[in-house]
Design an enzyme around this catalytic site. Sequence first.
Site, short mmCIF file in Angstrom:
data_model
loop_
_atom_site.label_atom_id
_atom_site.label_comp_id
_atom_site.label_asym_id
_atom_site.label_seq_id
_atom_site.Cartn_x
_atom_site.Cartn_y
_atom_site.Cartn_z
N ASN A 13 -7.60 -9.07 -3.93
CA ASN A 13 -7.00 -9.62 -2.03
C ASN A 13 -6.36 -8.23 -1.43
O ASN A 13 -5.25 -7.71 -1.63
CB ASN A 13 -6.73 -10.58 -2.65
CG ASN A 13 -6.10 -10.93 -0.80
OD1 ASN A 13 -5.85 -10.86 0.37
ND2 ASN A 13 -4.73 -11.87 -0.49
N TRP A 14 -7.24 -7.43 -0.53
CA TRP A 14 -6.67 -6.74 0.56
C TRP A 14 -6.43 -6.11 1.68
O TRP A 14 -5.23 -6.09 1.92
CB TRP A 14 -8.30 -5.61 0.85
CG TRP A 14 -9.29 -5.62 -0.54
CD1 TRP A 14 -8.93 -5.06 -2.06
CD2 TRP A 14 -10.16 -4.38 -0.03
NE1 TRP A 14 -9.93 -4.70 -2.49
CE2 TRP A 14 -10.44 -3.12 -1.09
CE3 TRP A 14 -10.93 -3.55 0.85
CZ2 TRP A 14 -11.60 -2.95 -1.74
CZ3 TRP A 14 -11.72 -2.76 0.84
CH2 TRP A 14 -12.37 -2.26 -0.35
N LYS A 15 -6.22 -8.33 1.77
CA LYS A 15 -4.51 -8.75 2.91
C LYS A 15 -5.94 -8.43 4.26
O LYS A 15 -6.44 -7.32 3.98
CB LYS A 15 -3.70 -8.67 3.03
CG LYS A 15 -3.61 -8.95 0.85
CD LYS A 15 -1.56 -9.34 1.20
CE LYS A 15 -1.31 -9.90 -0.61
NZ LYS A 15 0.35 -9.90 -0.52
N HIS A 102 -3.42 -19.07 1.11
CA HIS A 102 -2.41 -18.28 0.53
C HIS A 102 -0.96 -18.37 0.87
O HIS A 102 -0.84 -18.88 2.15
CB HIS A 102 -3.05 -16.51 1.53
CG HIS A 102 -2.41 -15.44 0.70
ND1 HIS A 102 -1.05 -15.28 0.98
CD2 HIS A 102 -2.08 -14.62 -0.60
CE1 HIS A 102 -0.99 -13.78 0.37
NE2 HIS A 102 -1.76 -13.86 -0.71
N GLU A 104 0.54 -16.42 2.71
CA GLU A 104 1.04 -15.41 4.19
C GLU A 104 0.61 -16.31 4.88
O GLU A 104 0.77 -16.48 5.95
CB GLU A 104 0.81 -14.50 4.06
CG GLU A 104 1.35 -13.40 3.09
CD GLU A 104 0.52 -11.89 2.15
OE1 GLU A 104 -0.28 -11.88 2.11
OE2 GLU A 104 1.26 -11.78 1.44
N GLU A 174 0.83 -19.29 -7.28
CA GLU A 174 1.32 -17.06 -6.64
C GLU A 174 2.82 -17.38 -6.50
O GLU A 174 2.59 -18.01 -5.53
CB GLU A 174 0.17 -16.93 -5.65
CG GLU A 174 -0.77 -16.53 -6.62
CD GLU A 174 -1.44 -15.00 -5.39
OE1 GLU A 174 -1.88 -14.11 -5.41
OE2 GLU A 174 -1.79 -15.69 -3.82
N GLY A 180 4.16 -9.60 -3.51
CA GLY A 180 4.24 -8.14 -3.33
C GLY A 180 5.95 -7.31 -3.42
O GLY A 180 5.76 -6.97 -2.39
N SER A 220 2.54 -9.85 -8.02
CA SER A 220 2.99 -8.23 -8.11
C SER A 220 2.19 -7.53 -9.80
O SER A 220 3.13 -7.26 -10.76
CB SER A 220 4.55 -7.86 -8.78
OG SER A 220 5.02 -8.50 -7.48
N GLY A 241 -2.63 -8.43 -5.34
CA GLY A 241 -3.01 -8.06 -3.69
C GLY A 241 -3.10 -6.44 -4.00
O GLY A 241 -3.85 -6.24 -4.45
N GLY A 242 -1.26 -5.90 -3.48
CA GLY A 242 -1.54 -4.47 -3.20
C GLY A 242 -2.36 -3.34 -4.32
O GLY A 242 -2.68 -2.33 -4.18
#
Length: 258
Positions: A13-15, A102, A104, A174, A180, A220, A241-242
Site C-alpha cells: 500500500n503506497w498510500k 483502512h 487512515e 492491522e 507506520g 510495521s 505500507g512504508g
Amino acid sequence: MLMNNTSKLIVGNWKMNTTLPEGSLLLSRIIKELTNFTYPELVICPPSTHLYAFSKELEKSKGPLNIELGAQNISEHEEGPYTGEISATMLHNIAKYVIVGHSERRKFFNESDAVDGKKLQTAIRHRLTPILCVGEDQQERSDGHAKQKVLDQLNTDLAHVTSQEIKDVIVAYEPVWSIGTGNFAKPAQVEEMVWLIHNNLIEQFGKMAGSKVRVLYGGSVDGENARNYLNIKGVDGLLVGGASLNYKQFAKIVRASA
Ligand code: PGA
C-alpha cells in the site's frame, strides 16, 4: 485459514506517496529486483493517478512474477455528484483489488463501519476483491477492548455480505498502534487476533465459506520481520505500507513469503 493453498498474498500500500514518474521507477525496480522470481500473486496499491499507466505497463511485462493492481479506496456510490471520488466502474480493467476501511480512512476521513460496509458491497458487485482492514487503536488495547473492537468491525462491515460472496473478501488485521510506528506487534498478539477473525468468519458464514477467507497481517512489516509474521499460523499474507516504498525491502518481504 486458506485451506489447501500455502502461497501467501503480499500487498503493498503506497498510500499518498510518489509522483507518477517516481512510481513508475519504483515499479520497474521492484520488477527488476524480482526478475526470474516466480510468484503467484503480488498486489500493489499505488495512488489512483498511477493505476491506468501501471496497468498498461504490467500488461507488457507479464511473466512468472504476477503483479496485480489494487486501489486504496472506492466510493460507495455508483456515479454522480461526488466530487473527488472514484467509482468502482472507473476501476474496471485497471485494478483487481481495493482496500476498504483502512484505519487512515476511518481516522482522517471519518469513514464509519456503515460506510465501509457499503464500499465493500460496491466492490463485490463490481468484482473487485476487497481487502477489509480491521484493528484496534492503542487506547482500545490498553482498555482491554481490542477483541471487541475487531469483532464489532467485522460484524458491521460484513453484515450484508452473503456466504457466496465472502470467499472473495480478504480481511487484514492491522493494529492501528503498529501502523507506520515501528511499534511491532508480538507474534502472540497477532496470532490471537487472526484466529479471532478466522473464527468470527466461520461463525458468520459457516465453515465452508468462512474458512476460505484469507486473513492478512499489517503493521510495521519490513524485510527483517516479514518471515516471523508469515510463519504465524493463520496469517495468509501481509499488507505492507512504508516498506513497500523501498524496492529492496519490498522484494525481501516477497522473497520471505515464497
Ligand atoms: P506500515 O503500514 O507497514 O507502514 O505500518 C501498513 C498499512 O497501513 O497498511
